[in-house]
Design a protein around this motif. Structure first.
Motif, short mmCIF file in Angstrom:
data_model
loop_
_atom_site.label_atom_id
_atom_site.label_comp_id
_atom_site.label_asym_id
_atom_site.label_seq_id
_atom_site.Cartn_x
_atom_site.Cartn_y
_atom_site.Cartn_z
N ILE A 118 0.81 -1.22 0.00
CA ILE A 118 0.00 0.00 0.00
C ILE A 118 0.85 1.27 0.00
CG2 ILE A 118 -1.61 1.36 1.43
CD1 ILE A 118 -2.96 -1.27 2.18
N GLN B 215 -7.65 8.22 -2.44
CA GLN B 215 -6.64 7.35 -3.04
C GLN B 215 -7.02 5.87 -2.95
OE1 GLN B 215 -2.39 8.60 -2.36
NE2 GLN B 215 -3.33 10.04 -0.92
N ASP C 89 -8.02 -1.44 -4.76
CA ASP C 89 -7.48 -2.05 -5.98
C ASP C 89 -6.46 -3.14 -5.70
OD1 ASP C 89 -9.01 -0.35 -7.59
OD2 ASP C 89 -7.49 1.22 -7.49
N LEU C 90 -6.30 -3.50 -4.42
CA LEU C 90 -5.34 -4.54 -4.06
C LEU C 90 -6.04 -5.67 -3.31
CD1 LEU C 90 -2.32 -2.40 -2.76
CD2 LEU C 90 -2.44 -3.68 -4.91
N LYS D 167 0.34 9.11 -1.79
CA LYS D 167 1.01 10.38 -2.05
C LYS D 167 0.38 11.48 -1.21
CE LYS D 167 2.09 9.20 -6.87
NZ LYS D 167 1.92 9.59 -8.31
N HIS E 298 -6.99 -1.51 0.59
CA HIS E 298 -6.88 -0.76 -0.66
C HIS E 298 -7.87 -1.35 -1.65
CE1 HIS E 298 -5.33 1.16 -4.24
NE2 HIS E 298 -4.40 1.78 -3.56
N GLY F 24 0.26 -6.93 -8.43
CA GLY F 24 -1.11 -6.56 -8.15
C GLY F 24 -2.12 -7.54 -8.70
N PRO G 249 3.75 2.39 -1.21
CA PRO G 249 4.28 3.01 -2.43
C PRO G 249 3.22 3.69 -3.28
CG PRO G 249 5.17 0.79 -2.13
CD PRO G 249 4.07 0.95 -1.14
N ARG G 250 1.94 3.36 -3.08
CA ARG G 250 0.86 3.93 -3.87
C ARG G 250 0.31 5.23 -3.28
NH1 ARG G 250 -2.34 -0.15 -7.03
NH2 ARG G 250 -0.98 -1.95 -7.32
#
Length: 467
Positions: free
Chosen positions: A66, A131, A163-164, A71, A161, A400, A68-69
């Motif tokens: 998580i 995010q 998308d994970l 920001k 997350h 992923g 690194p994704r």
């Protein structure tokens, strides 16, 4: 293989280990630097000692996926990850100052200060949710503030997350979080509702303004479930000087049904910053907990009927199937390994949105005490995890799209079947092992899975192998 002990002065993947900042039950934090870079970073290293909970390893994997994704100013800047095959770690920005944990010595705090703090935390949650991440472990020790005033949320080991893959949910299916701040839906095992973070922030604001935790600190599931039907003592009952607008906000955050809470952290932050615009309801004037009959009625309802599950993205199973590859690392010939990989690639090519879960069962003893470290001092769970990744590497599947799971259990077949049922697996691919007298008597794992699985099962055999 990963080790859990490091010392000042050693070099790890280009980072020089400095001062030990903190040693906790699940991880240690070290100050690190790298040559040519004046910045001081923070390195987080998981504890991999004998007897450690496998969930701690999976939690660290989730954080590595998580961070690194993420920001923005509300998260620590991610710098690097370390592979489990050598030494797992996360290097991130080292933030100045302390978490909110030391503030507990000064509770209760003035409402205006709590509201200001709450609004800043809500801003951080809004950024996180945009995010695609739900924190799911919001508490004082996971909140810091930058000198410029932005709240920073740390520790993403329990986060979800969108998308994970959610490895914690898939492998353990237990309510994970910190007891005083867990939302009712978390207690029921639902990890996909962003409004769980709003509930946690409501708990924190209640605690900081009154000095009392709204639901105590239960250590058992039975105690956690009480928040599905028992409301907290209204804050104004504990502290009469708390204004109605603040109680209105906090009790709205603490509603059992997520649909009755603030829909977004942004709206919560707006109310905290504009108290004169808060629309008051009966919550604002409440001075007593709900009566006996109201609690009895809620308690008599099925627990899940109290939970507003958020709408989920619909997808046809045929377009995005979950494919599970059951891999036995202890009895894998090069020929069988290659044929399994080729079979999986053909399946994945037919379904570009398919997700692959690579599974291994670490078999436990029925009677004898199990050891979590092997004879060389390596964590068995981590060794299997590394082995699965090495096995799958030749397939070159995009990050992923594939996840790795080491399931610890006594009965491998039952464990694989349970995983398939709980996680809605569409297709299981596994290898057939060579025959033996014992298997003739007791039956094979692949045979039992093929007979009882609630999905398609492909058993891969090597031509010419013993039958």
């Amino acid at each position: 293989m990963a080790k859990s002990k490091l010392e000042t002065g050693s070099i790890l993947d280009g980072f020089t280990i400095g001062e030990l900042i903190h040693r906790g039950g699940m991880a240690s934090l070290w100050e690190v630097k790298r040559e040519g870079d004046p910045t001081h970073y923070l390195m987080k290293i998981p504890v991999l000692n004998e007897g450690e909970d496998p969930a701690a390893i999976v939690s660290f994997e989730m954080e590595q996926m998580i961070m690194p994704r993420l920001k923005g100013a509300h998260v620590p800047r991610h710098v690097a990850n370390g592979d489990f095959a050598v030494q797992p770690f996360i290097v991130m920005e080292r933030l100045a100052g302390e978490t909110l944990l030391p503030q507990l010595k000064h509770l209760p705090l003035p409402v205006d200060k709590v509201a200001e703090m709450g609004a800043a935390i809500a801003d951080a949650l809004e950024s996180l949710h945009r995010q695609g991440v739900i924190h799911l472990d919001l508490k004082p020790s996971n909140i810091m503030f930058r000198p410029s005033g932005e709240a920073v949320l740390i520790d993403y080991g329990l986060a979800h997350h969108r998308d994970l893959p959610d490895l914690l949910q898939e492998e353990f299916r237990l309510p994970y979080g910190t007891a005083p701040y867990m939302a009712p839906e978390q207690v029921m095992g639902i990890r996909t509702d962003p409004r769980s973070d709003i509930f946690a922030l409501g708990c924190l604001m209640y605690f900081f303004a009154t000095g009392v935790r709204p639901f105590g600190d239960p250590q058992k599931l039975k105690g956690l479930k009480q928040r599905l039907w028992r409301d907290p003592v209204p804050p104004r009952k504990l502290k009469p000087d708390i204004p109605p607008w603040f109680q209105e906000i906090v009790l709205r955050c603490l509603e059992v049904k997520a649909g009755r809470r603030y829909p977004t952290p942004a709206q919560l932050a707006h109310d905290l910053r504009n108290p004169t615009q808060v629309q008051l309801s009966a919550r604002a004037e409440k001075l007593q907990k709900d009566g006996f009959f109201a609690v009895l009625k809620r308690k008599g309802e099925p627990p899940r009927s109290l939970i507003d599950k958020p709408p989920e993205r619909e997808a046809e199973a045929s377009d995005a199937p979950i494919v599970a590859a059951a891999i036995n690392l202890d009895d894998m010939t090069p020929e069988l390994a290659d044929k399994l990989r080729r079979t999986l690639l053909r399946i994945l090519e037919r379904s570009p949105e398919a997700r692959l879960a690579v599974l291994n069962v670490l078999k436990l003893n029925r009677i004898a005490m199990d050891q979590t470290l092997d004879e060389e001092g390596n964590n068995k769970h981590v060794a299997r995890l590394v082995g699965l990744k090495d096995w799958a590497r030749p397939m070159k599947i995009a990050q992923g799209r594939v996840t790795y799971h080491v399931l610890e259990a006594i009965d491998p077949a039952d464990t694989l079947l349970d995983y398939a049922r709980v996680n809605n697996v569409d297709h299981i691919v596994m290898g057939a092992r060579a025959n033996s007298t014992m298997r003739k008597i007791l039956g094979s794992v692949s045979g039992k899975v093929a007979m009882e699985a609630p999905c398609t099962v492909t058993v891969v055999r090597v031509r010419g192998a013993e039958e």
